[in-house]
Enzyme design. Sequence first.
Site, PDB file in Angstrom:
ATOM      1  N   CYS A 180      -1.963  -1.060   7.174  1.00  0.00           N
ATOM      2  CA  CYS A 180      -1.175   0.357   7.237  1.00  0.00           C
ATOM      3  C   CYS A 180      -0.893   0.800   8.400  1.00  0.00           C
ATOM      4  O   CYS A 180       0.029   1.463   8.840  1.00  0.00           O
ATOM      5  CB  CYS A 180      -1.724   0.951   6.150  1.00  0.00           C
ATOM      6  SG  CYS A 180      -1.488   0.172   4.499  1.00  0.00           S
ATOM      7  N   THR A 234     -28.973  -8.114 -29.695  1.00  0.00           N
ATOM      8  CA  THR A 234     -28.429  -6.798 -30.355  1.00  0.00           C
ATOM      9  C   THR A 234     -27.093  -7.399 -31.275  1.00  0.00           C
ATOM     10  O   THR A 234     -26.834  -6.994 -32.435  1.00  0.00           O
ATOM     11  CB  THR A 234     -27.882  -5.899 -29.448  1.00  0.00           C
ATOM     12  OG1 THR A 234     -29.083  -5.361 -28.691  1.00  0.00           O
ATOM     13  CG2 THR A 234     -27.159  -4.713 -30.002  1.00  0.00           C
ATOM     14  N   HIS A 256       0.842  -1.239   0.045  1.00  0.00           N
ATOM     15  CA  HIS A 256       0.010   0.076   0.021  1.00  0.00           C
ATOM     16  C   HIS A 256       0.841   1.322  -0.006  1.00  0.00           C
ATOM     17  O   HIS A 256       2.079   1.114   0.188  1.00  0.00           O
ATOM     18  CB  HIS A 256      -0.999   0.134   1.191  1.00  0.00           C
ATOM     19  CG  HIS A 256      -2.161  -0.857   1.077  1.00  0.00           C
ATOM     20  ND1 HIS A 256      -3.138  -1.024   1.929  1.00  0.00           N
ATOM     21  CD2 HIS A 256      -2.229  -1.917   0.154  1.00  0.00           C
ATOM     22  CE1 HIS A 256      -3.822  -2.058   1.530  1.00  0.00           C
ATOM     23  NE2 HIS A 256      -3.534  -2.719   0.640  1.00  0.00           N
ATOM     24  N   GLU A 262       1.312   3.869   1.748  1.00  0.00           N
ATOM     25  CA  GLU A 262       2.222   4.048   3.100  1.00  0.00           C
ATOM     26  C   GLU A 262       3.419   3.266   3.242  1.00  0.00           C
ATOM     27  O   GLU A 262       4.293   3.717   3.399  1.00  0.00           O
ATOM     28  CB  GLU A 262       1.076   3.993   4.417  1.00  0.00           C
ATOM     29  CG  GLU A 262       0.042   4.952   4.218  1.00  0.00           C
ATOM     30  CD  GLU A 262      -1.456   3.923   3.591  1.00  0.00           C
ATOM     31  OE1 GLU A 262      -2.232   4.339   4.615  1.00  0.00           O
ATOM     32  OE2 GLU A 262      -1.074   3.362   2.623  1.00  0.00           O
ATOM     33  N   ALA A 321     -31.745  -3.485 -21.433  1.00  0.00           N
ATOM     34  CA  ALA A 321     -31.964  -2.468 -20.825  1.00  0.00           C
ATOM     35  C   ALA A 321     -33.298  -2.606 -19.727  1.00  0.00           C
ATOM     36  O   ALA A 321     -33.344  -2.067 -18.821  1.00  0.00           O
ATOM     37  CB  ALA A 321     -32.226  -1.172 -21.939  1.00  0.00           C
ATOM     38  N   SER A 347     -32.283   0.874 -37.624  1.00  0.00           N
ATOM     39  CA  SER A 347     -32.018   2.112 -36.565  1.00  0.00           C
ATOM     40  C   SER A 347     -30.864   2.711 -36.745  1.00  0.00           C
ATOM     41  O   SER A 347     -30.401   3.597 -35.844  1.00  0.00           O
ATOM     42  CB  SER A 347     -31.897   1.433 -35.270  1.00  0.00           C
ATOM     43  OG  SER A 347     -30.802   0.210 -35.109  1.00  0.00           O
ATOM     44  N   ALA A 380     -40.221   0.245 -38.185  1.00  0.00           N
ATOM     45  CA  ALA A 380     -40.955  -1.118 -38.412  1.00  0.00           C
ATOM     46  C   ALA A 380     -40.021  -2.325 -38.848  1.00  0.00           C
ATOM     47  O   ALA A 380     -40.446  -3.486 -38.653  1.00  0.00           O
ATOM     48  CB  ALA A 380     -42.297  -0.637 -39.341  1.00  0.00           C
ATOM     49  N   ASP A 394     -27.138  -6.595 -35.094  1.00  0.00           N
ATOM     50  CA  ASP A 394     -26.519  -5.464 -35.536  1.00  0.00           C
ATOM     51  C   ASP A 394     -24.919  -5.824 -35.719  1.00  0.00           C
ATOM     52  O   ASP A 394     -24.293  -4.833 -36.232  1.00  0.00           O
ATOM     53  CB  ASP A 394     -26.640  -4.373 -34.639  1.00  0.00           C
ATOM     54  CG  ASP A 394     -27.986  -3.900 -34.350  1.00  0.00           C
ATOM     55  OD1 ASP A 394     -29.051  -4.344 -35.481  1.00  0.00           O
ATOM     56  OD2 ASP A 394     -28.502  -3.276 -33.362  1.00  0.00           O
TER      57      ASP A 394
END
Length: 347
Positions: free
Chosen positions: A88, A199, A53, A55, A276, A171, A167, A203
């Site tokens: 620490c 997707t 760490h 320190e 989503a 996109s 439709a 796509d």
Amino acid sequence: MASGDTERAAMGRALRLARNGPRGVNPQVGAVILSPAGDVLAEGWHRGVGSAHAEVDALSRLPAGGARGATAVVTLEPCDHTGHTGPCSEALVEAGVARVVYAVDDPGAESGGGAERLRAAGVEVVGGVRRDEGSALLDSWLAVQRLGRPRVTVKWAQSLDGRVAAADGTSTWITGAAARADVHRRRALADAIVAGVGTVLADDPALTARSPDGALLPDQPLPVVLGTRPTPADAAVRRHPREPLFFDGRDLPAMLTALRERGAHSVFVEGGPTVASAFVRSGLADEVLAYVAPVLLGGDRLVTGELGVGSIGDAVRLELASVQRLGDDLLVALRHAQGPEPREDNS
């Protein structure tokens, strides 16, 4: 003893040192050891999981007894537990440090409490020095400590009437160039990017962060694909600079835990309405970014699917964080009504 101005200046140096370390499971921490007269004796920072760490890194650069009576200036409260390394707080006491100055309290149930241990050993402790700057540095790590998982941003692009595609399923492109550039900038800020396999099959997205000319940006999110259907061997996501991860998508909290264990602080979800909706429905969408184009598409290809809302009283309530114009489009940023504030863009 070093003056307050000297300690504040040393804290500024410690904050800069902290940025040398990697952002991941452990926080970025820097440390500066000052002599009683205020001179810099040693500096250090945390270099990643399993390493010393900040320190201890700084103390290791001094001869035995070299820190006796010194002041340790640290960006995060010294830890008080044994993990990959020892506490620490104990290392500072054993080194003979007389005073510890830190910026941000450690919120960890196990790692916190170092300041109390130091005081009990007779060390003078001052917290909150340049706290705002320290909190800004650790913003995403602190969010993970509060949430117990990475912070999740759900993004979509939509028409004015709430559609994600025409439709026939096309996109490209609902939004304009300025909005798309903003999305790629935010992808580069995220640790992981999530899309549904639907997707990916429809796509073939690369899930990379790119500049307007198509060049890859220096920082790339870890690509994650959700779903039970296989991703083709020739899919663009398999050519991502980082090897993609695949989850069946049935247990989103477990997936987020796995990403946290890999050091992810922020997850950018842009995998279509099904993915989503799953994050929103599960209460895991800390932030929603809706890119709204001034076009009307009609039809039934809505931005979200089933959310478990049976009546208006069950509606998912979001708080408006900001509205920004991007070319002809609007970016509407929202956060969950009970959730944490979204990360600042410049964090």
